[in-house]
Scaffold this active site. Structure first.
Site, short mmCIF file in Angstrom:
data_model
loop_
_atom_site.label_atom_id
_atom_site.label_comp_id
_atom_site.label_asym_id
_atom_site.label_seq_id
_atom_site.Cartn_x
_atom_site.Cartn_y
_atom_site.Cartn_z
N ASP A 182 1.06 -0.97 0.05
CA ASP A 182 -0.09 -0.17 0.04
C ASP A 182 0.96 1.27 -0.08
OD1 ASP A 182 -2.28 1.55 0.35
OD2 ASP A 182 -1.82 1.62 2.48
N ASP A 204 -0.28 5.15 0.59
CA ASP A 204 -0.48 5.94 1.92
C ASP A 204 -0.37 5.47 3.19
OD1 ASP A 204 -0.78 8.19 0.01
OD2 ASP A 204 -2.85 7.62 -0.29
C1 BG6 Z 1 -5.81 5.89 0.26
C2 BG6 Z 1 -5.94 6.81 1.45
O1 BG6 Z 1 -4.58 5.36 -0.09
O2 BG6 Z 1 -6.36 6.72 -1.00
C3 BG6 Z 1 -7.22 7.17 1.75
O3 BG6 Z 1 -5.58 6.00 2.50
C4 BG6 Z 1 -7.62 8.12 0.52
O4 BG6 Z 1 -7.16 8.10 2.99
C5 BG6 Z 1 -7.82 7.11 -0.82
O5 BG6 Z 1 -9.10 8.47 0.70
C6 BG6 Z 1 -8.23 7.74 -2.09
O6 BG6 Z 1 -7.10 8.84 -2.56
P1 BG6 Z 1 -7.28 10.03 -3.38
O7 BG6 Z 1 -6.04 10.65 -3.70
O8 BG6 Z 1 -7.69 9.12 -4.93
O9 BG6 Z 1 -8.52 11.11 -3.00
MG MG Z 2 -2.78 3.04 3.45
#
Ligand code: BG6
Ligand code: MG
Length: 217
Positions: free
Chosen positions: A11, A13
């Site tokens: 993963d 984030d």
């Molecule tokens: C995930 C995060 O990786 O991506 C979430 O943990 C986030 O917090 C999700 O909402 C979607 O991200 P994005 O950049 O498409 O808004």
């Molecule tokens: Mg994550």
């Protein structure tokens, strides 16, 4: 190359970089401006879930038009992208580069599977693109985590079976997805969030691949 595992799916984030704080700050700013109730506790349920699902959780049953939903998602994403402009290779989480290096030294094929539609921007800011065979992101599949789809899609790109893949995740929804995909799940974070993983470490810098490969949990 030891054992039956041949691929590691990370993963992004909260595992490779601490963008989860930027996601939180951006949702908080949007919610404050729009008079929506939000705080760090509610934010814990947003980890790993899609942008749309995150907004639904914040709205807590409040019904909005599609146009209004889009406006709020765009607003949050605009704030998030402001944070990304300042990111560089120093924004890797402590231990993440070492873990990636160790996995490469051990002969694993590496991939990233992130729910984020901004994943490619983050990866390019961190300058880590070349370390991974394939990147799956918020554009790759229809059903987001906790569905297993993103991990299954990524394993297919690596040309590996589910049983050959190890997943590193910091989110409850991500561990649910990895378990549903029949992959070996490794949780990064507290017991109450990722305790349902096959292995768990408090922080990325605590991860020991040897322990995982020897099956000592
Ligand atoms: C995930 C995060 O990786 O991506 C979430 O943990 C986030 O917090 C999700 O909402 C979607 O991200 P994005 O950049 O498409 O808004
Ligand atoms: Mg994550």
């Amino acid at each position: 190359m030891s054992g039956e595992y041949k691929g590691i799916i990370f993963d992004l984030d909260g595992v490779i970089t601490e963008t989860s704080e930027y996601h939180y700050q951006s949702w908080q700013r949007m919610a404050d401006e729009e008079g929506l109730e939000f705080n760090r506790e509610i934010n814990e349920n947003l980890r790993g879930v899609s942008r749309r699902r995150s907004l639904e959780i914040i709205l807590n049953g409040k019904d909005l038009s599609e146009e209004e939903m889009k406006r709020l998602m765009d607003k949050k994403n605009g704030y998030y992208q402001e944070y990304l402009k300042d990111m560089d290779e120093n924004d890797m989480l402590p231990g993440a580069q070492e873990l990636i290096n160790d996995a490469l030294d051990k002969g694993f094929k590496l991939a990233i599977a992130s729910s984020s539609k901004n994943a490619k921007t983050v990866i390019s800011a961190l300058k880590i693109r070349d370390l991974f065979e394939t990147i799956s992101d918020g554009h790759s599949v229809e059903n987001p985590k906790p569905a297993p789809d993103l991990f299954l899609f990524t394993a297919e790109k690596l040309r590996l079976s589910s049983e050959q893949c190890i997943v590193f995740e910091d989110a409850e929804a991500g561990i649910d997805a990895a378990n549903a995909a029949n992959m070996l799940s490794v949780g990064i974070g507290p017991e109450d969030r990722v305790g349902h993983a096959d292995f768990r470490f408090d922080k990325v810098k605590d991860v020991d691949l040897e322990i995982i490969l020897k099956g000592e949990n």
